[in-house]
Design a protein around this motif. Structure first.
Motif, PDB file in Angstrom:
ATOM      1  N   LEU A 155       0.493  -3.031  12.608  1.00  0.00           N
ATOM      2  CA  LEU A 155      -0.062  -3.611  11.392  1.00  0.00           C
ATOM      3  C   LEU A 155       0.950  -4.551  10.745  1.00  0.00           C
ATOM      4  O   LEU A 155       2.042  -4.143  10.365  1.00  0.00           O
ATOM      5  CB  LEU A 155      -0.433  -2.491  10.406  1.00  0.00           C
ATOM      6  CG  LEU A 155      -1.221  -2.924   9.172  1.00  0.00           C
ATOM      7  CD1 LEU A 155      -2.636  -3.343   9.554  1.00  0.00           C
ATOM      8  CD2 LEU A 155      -1.269  -1.795   8.142  1.00  0.00           C
ATOM      9  N   ASP A 156       0.578  -5.826  10.621  1.00  0.00           N
ATOM     10  CA  ASP A 156       1.450  -6.810   9.976  1.00  0.00           C
ATOM     11  C   ASP A 156       1.248  -6.691   8.470  1.00  0.00           C
ATOM     12  O   ASP A 156       0.600  -7.523   7.832  1.00  0.00           O
ATOM     13  CB  ASP A 156       1.128  -8.214  10.466  1.00  0.00           C
ATOM     14  CG  ASP A 156       2.054  -9.274   9.874  1.00  0.00           C
ATOM     15  OD1 ASP A 156       3.018  -8.903   9.175  1.00  0.00           O
ATOM     16  OD2 ASP A 156       1.802 -10.471  10.106  1.00  0.00           O
ATOM     17  N   PHE A 157       1.840  -5.669   7.898  1.00  0.00           N
ATOM     18  CA  PHE A 157       1.627  -5.340   6.490  1.00  0.00           C
ATOM     19  C   PHE A 157       2.075  -6.475   5.581  1.00  0.00           C
ATOM     20  O   PHE A 157       1.327  -6.924   4.712  1.00  0.00           O
ATOM     21  CB  PHE A 157       2.378  -4.045   6.161  1.00  0.00           C
ATOM     22  CG  PHE A 157       2.284  -3.606   4.728  1.00  0.00           C
ATOM     23  CD1 PHE A 157       1.106  -3.075   4.236  1.00  0.00           C
ATOM     24  CD2 PHE A 157       3.374  -3.710   3.873  1.00  0.00           C
ATOM     25  CE1 PHE A 157       1.009  -2.651   2.921  1.00  0.00           C
ATOM     26  CE2 PHE A 157       3.291  -3.296   2.557  1.00  0.00           C
ATOM     27  CZ  PHE A 157       2.107  -2.764   2.076  1.00  0.00           C
ATOM     28  N   THR A 158       3.291  -6.951   5.755  1.00  0.00           N
ATOM     29  CA  THR A 158       3.809  -7.971   4.845  1.00  0.00           C
ATOM     30  C   THR A 158       3.059  -9.296   4.993  1.00  0.00           C
ATOM     31  O   THR A 158       3.002 -10.090   4.052  1.00  0.00           O
ATOM     32  CB  THR A 158       5.314  -8.191   5.070  1.00  0.00           C
ATOM     33  OG1 THR A 158       5.552  -8.560   6.437  1.00  0.00           O
ATOM     34  CG2 THR A 158       6.094  -6.922   4.757  1.00  0.00           C
ATOM     35  N   GLY A 159       2.485  -9.542   6.164  1.00  0.00           N
ATOM     36  CA  GLY A 159       1.728 -10.771   6.374  1.00  0.00           C
ATOM     37  C   GLY A 159       0.395 -10.781   5.647  1.00  0.00           C
ATOM     38  O   GLY A 159      -0.251 -11.834   5.558  1.00  0.00           O
ATOM     39  N   MET A 160      -0.026  -9.634   5.113  1.00  0.00           N
ATOM     40  CA  MET A 160      -1.325  -9.556   4.441  1.00  0.00           C
ATOM     41  C   MET A 160      -1.239  -9.784   2.938  1.00  0.00           C
ATOM     42  O   MET A 160      -2.269  -9.861   2.268  1.00  0.00           O
ATOM     43  CB  MET A 160      -1.992  -8.214   4.750  1.00  0.00           C
ATOM     44  CG  MET A 160      -2.478  -8.102   6.183  1.00  0.00           C
ATOM     45  SD  MET A 160      -3.458  -6.622   6.498  1.00  0.00           S
ATOM     46  CE  MET A 160      -2.210  -5.338   6.385  1.00  0.00           C
TER      47      MET A 160
END
Length: 434
Positions: free
Chosen positions: A402-407
């Motif tokens: 999961l690309d958390f910071t990219g969201m």
């Protein structure tokens, strides 16, 4: 003692909050935060505390309540989130961004990451503490603020200026964008936010000679602005490590064996996976053109042209960066500020830091915790004017894929339900013991 735990409620609260559209367009034209504030106040009232709703303008509502601690001589802790979200265009999303839909074990919607997930965790823990008749060691001041996404003028900043007594006795605060996990060097680690860059939203206004579009014009405002914007946008800012970032890269080196090289920072950043862009922006000042505006007809040369520049500054460099921007803009271009706010840097040490690390490691034994700098900003900036030291701590254990910071501010925001439950357990441990 009730059998209902905070982690049993947190998912539903998060969904409810996402379904309330609190889009902040930055011009006071959005739906406002009043409905969300009333929802939050109802949950707090049900728990037996006395919420206060404060409106800085019609619909721009924040909620604050205080939970008394056992020891009134201890300084109070502010636990805060914001109720507004950036706008979302439905056609760009895989789901309705205000549906709060649960799919594949994740909650989808605008605010799932920024930051109705943390709002839900705060509310779930507050309610569990009251059900269990648990009194904290110190006063806890819970804040749910309006307008964070546009600088806080109708939220935290307004409360600090107009209702500072709400924060009497507080010396520390926790809020968003910290305490989440990422895999570094093959090991799960958690990032605790101890610094954030300053904000300078600048307006460049170029002046020239208005006239007919068919004439030769060597004093064209649009041309002058275009050159200024290109110089600002193309400027290379040097790599400069703050104390926080220096400690961060040192700890990454310990985890990966890769040394940081200021001449080639990408070597170490590559070890951070999805965090690389998020952290990379904290190694230097940045200035990004975000909007151009001029003219009103094809064959009319306008007398002025404007551009907006989003400048983010390292701690202590606000004035020096502004001087560089003025020099890059050049003659005939005015540089004015639409909004500015301070950078912050606080110690990665002390009782609160130790307690946050302890709460994380109680749920994930042995996991390293690293300090880091946030490239954006939080409402801790406003609270700092009252002498309150703020940290980013919205704990989430996240899957690698999961690309958390990219969201953040992106499309298809989503947060795993198990991450919300993990964070609720961590936050409950912190707030009941610190």
């Amino acid at each position: 003692m009730s059998g209902l735990r905070g982690e049993d409620e947190v998912v539903g609260i998060c969904q409810d909050l996402i379904r309330i559209d609190t889009s902040n367009f930055g011009n006071n034209e959005g739906p406002g935060e009043r409905e969300a504030a009333e929802y939050v106040a109802r949950l707090i009232d049900e728990a037996g505390l006395s919420p206060e709703i404060h409106e800085a303008a019609p619909g721009r509502a924040s909620v604050v309540t205080r939970m008394p601690g056992k020891n009134p001589s201890l300084p109070a802790l502010v636990v805060h989130g914001h109720l507004d979200v950036v706008p979302a265009q439905k056609e760009d999303w895989s789901v309705d961004p205000f549906s709060g839909e649960e799919r594949d074990g994740l909650i989808w919607g605008r605010g799932a990451v920024d930051m109705k997930d943390m709002d839900a965790m705060i509310l779930a823990v507050l309610r569990q503490m009251r059900r269990d008749d648990v009194q904290p060691e110190r006063d806890l001041i819970f804040g749910f603020f309006a307008d964070e996404e546009a600088g806080g003028d109708y939220g935290a900043s307004w409360l600090v200026d107009n209702k500072p007594e709400l924060f009497d006795g507080a010396t520390e605060a926790i809020s968003e964008v910290g305490g989440f996990s990422s895999t570094i060097g093959g090991k799960r680690a958690y990032l605790l936010q101890t610094a954030e860059k300053g904000i300078s939203w600048l307006r460049l206004t170029a002046h020239g000679r208005a006239g007919h579009g068919s004439h030769i014009n060597t004093d064209n405002a649009v041309t002058r602005l275009a050159r200024a914007v290109a110089r600002v946008g193309d400027h290379t800012w040097p790599i400069e490590l703050t104390d926080t970032t220096r400690e961060f890269v040192g700890r990454v080196t310990e985890l990966t064996g890769v040394e940081f090289d200021a001449e080639n920072p990408d070597t170490l950043l590559a070890e951070l996976g999805t965090l690389s862009r998020f952290v990379g922006a904290t190694l230097q000042n940045t200035a990004n053109p975000t909007l151009l505006k001029s003219g009103y007809k094809h064959n009319v040369i306008p007398g002025t042209a404007e551009a907006l520049i989003d400048v983010r500054t390292l701690p202590g460099q606000e004035e020096s960066v502004l001087e560089i921007i003025r020099h890059l803009a050049g003659e005939g271009v005015d540089v004015t500020s639409d909004h500015s706010d301070v950078s912050l840097e606080v110690p990665f040490s002390g009782d609160l830091v130790d307690s946050m690390i302890g709460a994380l490691q109680a749920e994930d034994p042995g996991a390293p915790v690293l300090p880091y700098t946030l490239s954006g900003g939080t409402d801790n900036k406003s609270l700092s004017r009252l002498g309150i030291t703020g940290y980013g701590f919205a704990p989430l254990q996240l899957p690698d894929e999961l690309d958390f910071t990219g969201m953040f501010h992106g499309v298809d925001e989503r947060v795993p339900t198990e991450s919300l439950k993990f964070g609720t357990r961590v936050l409950n441990r912190l707030l009941t013991t610190y």
